[in-house]
Design an enzyme around this catalytic site. Structure first.
Site, PDB file in Angstrom:
ATOM      1  N   ASP A  83      -0.679  -6.481 -10.774  1.00 56.02           N
ATOM      2  CA  ASP A  83       0.011  -5.632  -9.800  1.00 56.02           C
ATOM      3  C   ASP A  83       0.359  -6.516  -8.605  1.00 56.02           C
ATOM      4  O   ASP A  83      -0.531  -7.054  -7.945  1.00 56.02           O
ATOM      5  CB  ASP A  83      -0.915  -4.480  -9.397  1.00 56.02           C
ATOM      6  CG  ASP A  83      -0.217  -3.405  -8.580  1.00 56.02           C
ATOM      7  OD1 ASP A  83       0.858  -3.692  -7.995  1.00 56.02           O
ATOM      8  OD2 ASP A  83      -0.737  -2.285  -8.504  1.00 56.02           O
ATOM      9  N   ASP A  94       6.821  -3.062  -4.869  1.00 60.26           N
ATOM     10  CA  ASP A  94       5.473  -2.946  -5.447  1.00 60.26           C
ATOM     11  C   ASP A  94       5.668  -2.728  -6.947  1.00 60.26           C
ATOM     12  O   ASP A  94       6.333  -1.765  -7.344  1.00 60.26           O
ATOM     13  CB  ASP A  94       4.800  -1.738  -4.774  1.00 60.26           C
ATOM     14  CG  ASP A  94       3.373  -1.476  -5.221  1.00 60.26           C
ATOM     15  OD1 ASP A  94       2.820  -2.296  -5.977  1.00 60.26           O
ATOM     16  OD2 ASP A  94       2.817  -0.443  -4.794  1.00 60.26           O
ATOM     17  N   HIS A 156       3.498   6.507  -4.683  1.00 62.71           N
ATOM     18  CA  HIS A 156       3.467   6.749  -3.243  1.00 62.71           C
ATOM     19  C   HIS A 156       4.795   6.411  -2.592  1.00 62.71           C
ATOM     20  O   HIS A 156       5.539   5.569  -3.098  1.00 62.71           O
ATOM     21  CB  HIS A 156       2.364   5.883  -2.620  1.00 62.71           C
ATOM     22  CG  HIS A 156       2.382   4.458  -3.106  1.00 62.71           C
ATOM     23  ND1 HIS A 156       3.028   3.454  -2.437  1.00 62.71           N
ATOM     24  CD2 HIS A 156       1.875   3.880  -4.229  1.00 62.71           C
ATOM     25  CE1 HIS A 156       2.891   2.322  -3.115  1.00 62.71           C
ATOM     26  NE2 HIS A 156       2.201   2.547  -4.218  1.00 62.71           N
ATOM     27  N   HIS A 164       1.521   2.499   1.696  1.00 63.15           N
ATOM     28  CA  HIS A 164       1.370   3.900   1.300  1.00 63.15           C
ATOM     29  C   HIS A 164       1.755   4.787   2.472  1.00 63.15           C
ATOM     30  O   HIS A 164       0.957   4.982   3.388  1.00 63.15           O
ATOM     31  CB  HIS A 164      -0.072   4.195   0.874  1.00 63.15           C
ATOM     32  CG  HIS A 164      -0.469   3.465  -0.376  1.00 63.15           C
ATOM     33  ND1 HIS A 164      -1.257   2.352  -0.367  1.00 63.15           N
ATOM     34  CD2 HIS A 164      -0.156   3.679  -1.671  1.00 63.15           C
ATOM     35  CE1 HIS A 164      -1.421   1.913  -1.613  1.00 63.15           C
ATOM     36  NE2 HIS A 164      -0.756   2.697  -2.424  1.00 63.15           N
ATOM     37  N   GLU A 188       3.710   4.808 -10.506  1.00 62.06           N
ATOM     38  CA  GLU A 188       2.772   3.963 -11.245  1.00 62.06           C
ATOM     39  C   GLU A 188       1.840   4.768 -12.141  1.00 62.06           C
ATOM     40  O   GLU A 188       0.722   5.074 -11.755  1.00 62.06           O
ATOM     41  CB  GLU A 188       1.984   3.055 -10.293  1.00 62.06           C
ATOM     42  CG  GLU A 188       1.366   3.709  -9.080  1.00 62.06           C
ATOM     43  CD  GLU A 188       0.711   2.675  -8.163  1.00 62.06           C
ATOM     44  OE1 GLU A 188      -0.004   1.809  -8.643  1.00 62.06           O
ATOM     45  OE2 GLU A 188       0.945   2.749  -6.941  1.00 62.06           O
ATOM     46  N   GLU A 280       4.357  -0.120 -13.174  1.00 67.77           N
ATOM     47  CA  GLU A 280       4.831   0.338 -11.866  1.00 67.77           C
ATOM     48  C   GLU A 280       6.160  -0.306 -11.492  1.00 67.77           C
ATOM     49  O   GLU A 280       6.389  -1.488 -11.761  1.00 67.77           O
ATOM     50  CB  GLU A 280       3.795  -0.015 -10.784  1.00 67.77           C
ATOM     51  CG  GLU A 280       4.210   0.400  -9.368  1.00 67.77           C
ATOM     52  CD  GLU A 280       3.132   0.132  -8.323  1.00 67.77           C
ATOM     53  OE1 GLU A 280       2.288  -0.758  -8.542  1.00 67.77           O
ATOM     54  OE2 GLU A 280       3.148   0.813  -7.283  1.00 67.77           O
TER      55      GLU A 280
HETATM   56 MN    MN Z   1       1.716   1.065  -5.707  1.00 72.26          MN
HETATM   57 MN    MN Z   2       1.130  -1.777  -7.117  1.00 71.62          MN
END
Ligand code: MN
Ligand code: MN
Length: 295
Positions: A83, A94, A156, A164, A188, A280
């Protein structure tokens, strides 16, 4: 959002996408996680971005928040989730993918399930849709046989220097019915063959600055000032500080945490110790279009 903000959002996404390809090529069984993390973070900088958070390399029942410490000896194995985050002047991409490093059918099913749930969510997300509608689709896409979504992990909203922001993009129908405004969102899906929930495990060594409140020690103040200047409100890790400021900074992190300046994240552990896969991407949603920035 200014036009230049959109350029930065797209640039961060492009760097994340390139870095993801690179990460897939270097994350092999038996390679030290420390080496993988450092190479990925170096690649982000080489491409003109900054890491938006320490690369997470979480194995098997660790769902998220594992980043190697400066002296980590763990070798890549099992079901590995990568990630990674990139930011350009605070505008974030992200993105995450999972790898099966042991040629295991169950791992492959979990990974495929997280990827197809992300695909379905990608087709569902649009301006004005309610957040729980996306969650419902993700849940439907995942739930079959022994595979279920992790209900207390979610996507998010993202804002400038804010990984976030307020809104949640759930992996189940959480009943919230909040319509999506223009903005940036991460989706995600997490899949597991375990209990479908995570709990807080051990300390992760990943921190976030939560208060600039006064701290008596001059040395600690200097470290806090460094954190504010380098990372602002984005997550960082003990490994980064060890590299930039040396071993003494590890003790200072504890002081700053105790004084309420820093929040340290816990490892997120699957409650039934099932294996966990994750996929994600980041989406820029406007009333005209949806762009998958990190694909
Ligand atoms: Mn994330
Ligand atoms: Mn992430």
């Amino acid at each position: 959002m200014e036009p230049t903000d959109k350029e930065k959002i797209l640039k961060a996404g492009k760097i994340a996408s390139e870095t993801k390809k690179y990460a897939k090529a270097i994350a092999k069984k038996g390679v030290p996680l420390l080496e993988i993390a450092e190479k990925i973070e170096a690649k982000i900088e080489e491409l003109g971005g900054k890491p938006a958070f320490p690369v997470n390399l979480s194995i098997n029942d660790i769902a998220a928040h594992y980043t190697p410490a400066h002296d980590d000896k763990t070798l890549a194995n099992g079901l590995l989730k990568v990630d990674l985050g990139v930011h350009v002047d605070g505008w974030i991409a992200d993105t995450a993918f999972s790898l099966d490093l042991e040629n295991n059918e169950e791992n492959k099913r979990l990974i495929l399930s997280s990827e197809s749930a992300l695909q379905i969510a990608s087709k569902t997300i649009k301006f004005g849709i309610k957040n729980n509608e996306i969650g419902k689709r993700v849940e439907e896409a995942i739930s079959s046989g022994e595979i279920s979504p992790i209900i207390n992990l979610s996507g998010h909203g993202i804002d400038k220097y804010e990984l976030h922001s307020g809104i949640t993009i759930p992996n189940i129908d959480n009943g919230q019915e909040i319509p999506l405004k223009e903005g940036l969102y991460a989706i995600e899906p997490f899949t597991t063959n375990g209990a479908g929930k995570v709990y807080d495990g051990k300390d992760s060594g990943i921190y976030e600055m939560v208060s600039e409140r006064n701290i008596r020690s001059q040395g600690a103040r200097e470290v806090l000032d460094f954190i504010i200047k380098e990372y602002s409100t984005l997550p960082f890790c003990s490994r980064w500080l060890h590299k930039k400021l040396g071993a003494k900074s590890l003790l200072v992190l504890k002081q700053l945490e105790a004084n309420g300046n820093l929040h340290q994240f816990a490892l997120l552990m699957e409650a039934g110790h099932g294996k966990v896969a994750q996929a994600e991407n980041t989406f820029l949603v406007t009333n005209k279009e949806v762009i998958v920035t990190s694909e």
